[in-house]
Scaffold this active site. Structure first.
Site, PDB file in Angstrom:
ATOM      1  N   ARG A 234       0.820  -1.216   0.000  1.00 21.83           N
ATOM      2  CA  ARG A 234       0.000   0.000   0.000  1.00 21.83           C
ATOM      3  C   ARG A 234       0.852   1.264   0.000  1.00 21.83           C
ATOM      4  O   ARG A 234       0.430   2.315   0.492  1.00 21.83           O
ATOM      5  CB  ARG A 234      -0.982   0.016   1.176  1.00 21.83           C
ATOM      6  CG  ARG A 234      -2.128  -0.974   0.994  1.00 21.83           C
ATOM      7  CD  ARG A 234      -3.129  -0.876   2.121  1.00 21.83           C
ATOM      8  NE  ARG A 234      -4.252  -1.777   1.918  1.00 21.83           N
ATOM      9  CZ  ARG A 234      -5.105  -2.136   2.854  1.00 21.83           C
ATOM     10  NH1 ARG A 234      -4.979  -1.673   4.077  1.00 21.83           N
ATOM     11  NH2 ARG A 234      -6.107  -2.953   2.591  1.00 21.83           N
TER      12      ARG A 234
ATOM     13  N   ARG B 295      -3.372   5.940  -0.493  1.00 16.74           N
ATOM     14  CA  ARG B 295      -4.070   6.777   0.478  1.00 16.74           C
ATOM     15  C   ARG B 295      -3.187   7.614   1.393  1.00 16.74           C
ATOM     16  O   ARG B 295      -3.635   8.638   1.904  1.00 16.74           O
ATOM     17  CB  ARG B 295      -4.982   5.879   1.316  1.00 16.74           C
ATOM     18  CG  ARG B 295      -4.242   4.736   1.999  1.00 16.74           C
ATOM     19  CD  ARG B 295      -5.185   3.679   2.512  1.00 16.74           C
ATOM     20  NE  ARG B 295      -4.455   2.668   3.287  1.00 16.74           N
ATOM     21  CZ  ARG B 295      -5.051   1.738   3.997  1.00 16.74           C
ATOM     22  NH1 ARG B 295      -6.366   1.671   4.028  1.00 16.74           N
ATOM     23  NH2 ARG B 295      -4.340   0.862   4.676  1.00 16.74           N
TER      24      ARG B 295
ATOM     25  N   ARG C 275      -7.041  11.675  -7.211  1.00 19.05           N
ATOM     26  CA  ARG C 275      -8.263  10.892  -7.136  1.00 19.05           C
ATOM     27  C   ARG C 275      -9.529  11.716  -6.956  1.00 19.05           C
ATOM     28  O   ARG C 275     -10.630  11.149  -6.984  1.00 19.05           O
ATOM     29  CB  ARG C 275      -8.172   9.906  -5.962  1.00 19.05           C
ATOM     30  CG  ARG C 275      -7.506   8.565  -6.237  1.00 19.05           C
ATOM     31  CD  ARG C 275      -8.419   7.595  -6.964  1.00 19.05           C
ATOM     32  NE  ARG C 275      -9.766   7.545  -6.452  1.00 19.05           N
ATOM     33  CZ  ARG C 275     -10.150   6.909  -5.349  1.00 19.05           C
ATOM     34  NH1 ARG C 275      -9.290   6.241  -4.633  1.00 19.05           N
ATOM     35  NH2 ARG C 275     -11.428   6.926  -4.970  1.00 19.05           N
TER      36      ARG C 275
ATOM     37  N   ASP D 269      -7.002  -3.171  -7.091  1.00 23.72           N
ATOM     38  CA  ASP D 269      -7.767  -3.607  -5.929  1.00 23.72           C
ATOM     39  C   ASP D 269      -8.070  -5.085  -6.080  1.00 23.72           C
ATOM     40  O   ASP D 269      -8.182  -5.604  -7.211  1.00 23.72           O
ATOM     41  CB  ASP D 269      -9.077  -2.828  -5.795  1.00 23.72           C
ATOM     42  CG  ASP D 269      -9.785  -3.130  -4.482  1.00 23.72           C
ATOM     43  OD1 ASP D 269      -9.473  -2.451  -3.478  1.00 23.72           O
ATOM     44  OD2 ASP D 269     -10.621  -4.054  -4.440  1.00 23.72           O
TER      45      ASP D 269
ATOM     46  N   TYR E 234     -15.195 -12.469  -0.170  1.00 21.39           N
ATOM     47  CA  TYR E 234     -15.953 -11.267  -0.528  1.00 21.39           C
ATOM     48  C   TYR E 234     -17.249 -11.639  -1.255  1.00 21.39           C
ATOM     49  O   TYR E 234     -18.311 -11.066  -1.000  1.00 21.39           O
ATOM     50  CB  TYR E 234     -15.119 -10.352  -1.416  1.00 21.39           C
ATOM     51  CG  TYR E 234     -14.181  -9.433  -0.669  1.00 21.39           C
ATOM     52  CD1 TYR E 234     -14.685  -8.490   0.230  1.00 21.39           C
ATOM     53  CD2 TYR E 234     -12.809  -9.485  -0.870  1.00 21.39           C
ATOM     54  CE1 TYR E 234     -13.829  -7.633   0.909  1.00 21.39           C
ATOM     55  CE2 TYR E 234     -11.948  -8.633  -0.192  1.00 21.39           C
ATOM     56  CZ  TYR E 234     -12.468  -7.712   0.701  1.00 21.39           C
ATOM     57  OH  TYR E 234     -11.631  -6.871   1.383  1.00 21.39           O
TER      58      TYR E 234
END
Length: 395
Positions: free
Chosen positions: A47, A51, A60, A96, A171
């Site tokens: 990561r 973010r 973004r 993702d 998921y």
């Protein structure tokens, strides 16, 4: 830029591939993944793209997460941002876990503050039978993004990214994130035939997703099993490992000629959260390198793997907000314990937290390159610096 065609029968990487062309085959990262310990421990961070970076947040604005993943220019730019800023030894492809599900035609969205959400969970045999087949032409935005990225990275390798079959299946069955994955584990035991069919489907799409990235130019790949820590060793071995092996079979044997004229294959990393008890079984599905989270020391992980497997990890992300003296001591401890393995790539034991200070991440990378690397500081100064070669942003 024309993206490479996905050839199901390809075994030798194209001549233009960074490994085949010699741009990344001698890199610190690839050599370390292949079990060769160099003078400096290479470092990248899960990561690292996204973010925690202000430039990512600015880029973004107004763009949905999955739309960003499927916009080749944007996905490439996001992948490159931390390489520019931190000087890490590899880029990790920005994507993702649910992107291949989306490309197959399943209705999925990413909800801020929650994560992937599927309005129609997969709970029955009919639900599994109705899952669409992946048309591999749908992977073209992924191939294009990878091609753009490797063209900009130069001698810095790109690592491909994919979610492991169990995490994808969890998921799909849960309909979103879950703490215990009870619905998925219930299907595993109460309807094993349906479970196996679902795992074959997830293995097929994630294997194709990984293969597209490698053929397009990724020099290594990592399979993330984010939720495998919810499983017992017996359940993992019986109900999950075969699907992970099937996914990796799509990329095993992709060959290139190394600088020493030997034939090599693209290295595969396998990482899971809370999977210390599963390390051996996860390695046995066909991984070359094992990622280790922060819960067990690297020397213990190496012992559990027989002392023969290259390792990746495992700075505790909680230390990133500690005083520098505390973080520095922790990094040195991780590096020292990593010496128990044949070779070691420094990473976090999980992803970069959203509130991590980018300057701290850059300082960790500089510290590993210039201080922790034995003899590297002097060599780096003589050579004019130690940052990996990087060709700059995508035009």
């Amino acid at each position: 830029m024309t993206s490479p065609t996905i050839d199901a029968d390809l075994r030798v990487l194209p001549a233009s591939h960074p490994l085949q062309a010699g741009r990344t085959s001698g890199s610190a990262l690839v050599s370390t993944y292949q079990g060769v310990r160099g003078p400096v421990t290479p470092v990248w961070m899960m990561r690292q793209a996204g973010r925690s970076l202000p430039e990512y947040r600015a880029l973004r604005v107004g763009t949905d997460m999955l739309d960003a993943c499927l916009d080749p220019a944007m996905a490439s730019e996001i992948t490159l941002q931390p390489v520019r800023r931190h000087g890490v030894d590899a880029g990790i492809f920005f994507s993702d876990i649910v992107v291949p599900i989306k490309l197959a035609g399943v209705d999925v969205s990413i909800v801020a503050g929650r994560g992937p959400v599927l309005p129609h969970p997969v709970r029955t045999a009919d639900d599994v039978r109705n899952l669409p087949e992946l048309d591999e032409s749908a992977l073209s935005p992924i191939s294009e993004a990878v091609a753009l990225t490797v063209a900009a990275l130069g001698q810095t390798p790109l690592i491909g990214f994919a979610g492991a079959p169990f995490t994808l299946a969890a998921y799909l069955v849960e309909g979103g994130p879950s703490k215990d994955h009870l619905a998925a584990r219930t299907m595993m035991h109460s309807d094993p035939d349906t479970w196996q069919a679902l795992m074959r489907w997830t293995a097929t799409i994630t294997g194709a997703f990984l293969r597209a990235q490698i053929i397009a130019g990724a020099s290594a790949a990592q399979l993330f099993d984010s939720w495998a820590g919810a499983l017992s060793l017996a359940d993992y071995t019986a109900h999950v490992a075969p699907a992970s092996a099937l996914a990796l079979s799509r990329v095993h044997g992709l060959q290139y000629t190394a600088p020493d004229a030997s034939t090599r294959t693209v290295p595969m990393v396998h990482f899971g959260v809370g999977t210390g008890e599963l390390l051996g079984a996860m390695h046995d599905v066909g991984a070359d390198v094992m990622g280790v989270d922060w819960r067990i020391p690297l020397d213990e992980a190496s012992r559990r793997l027989g002392g023969t497997v290259p390792l990746q990890g495992n700075i505790d992300p909680a230390f990133l907000r500690a005083p520098w003296s505390v973080l520095e001591a922790h990094v040195l401890d991780v590096l020292a314990r990593g010496k128990a393995a044949p070779s070691h790539v420094l990473n976090l034991g999980h992803g970069v937290p959203p509130d991590a200070d980018p300057d701290v991440l850059s300082r960790v990378v500089r510290f590993v390159h210039d201080v922790a690397g034995e003899g590297h500081a002097a060599a780096g100064a003589a050579a004019g610096g130690s940052a990996p070669a990087f060709a700059g942003p995508v035009a």
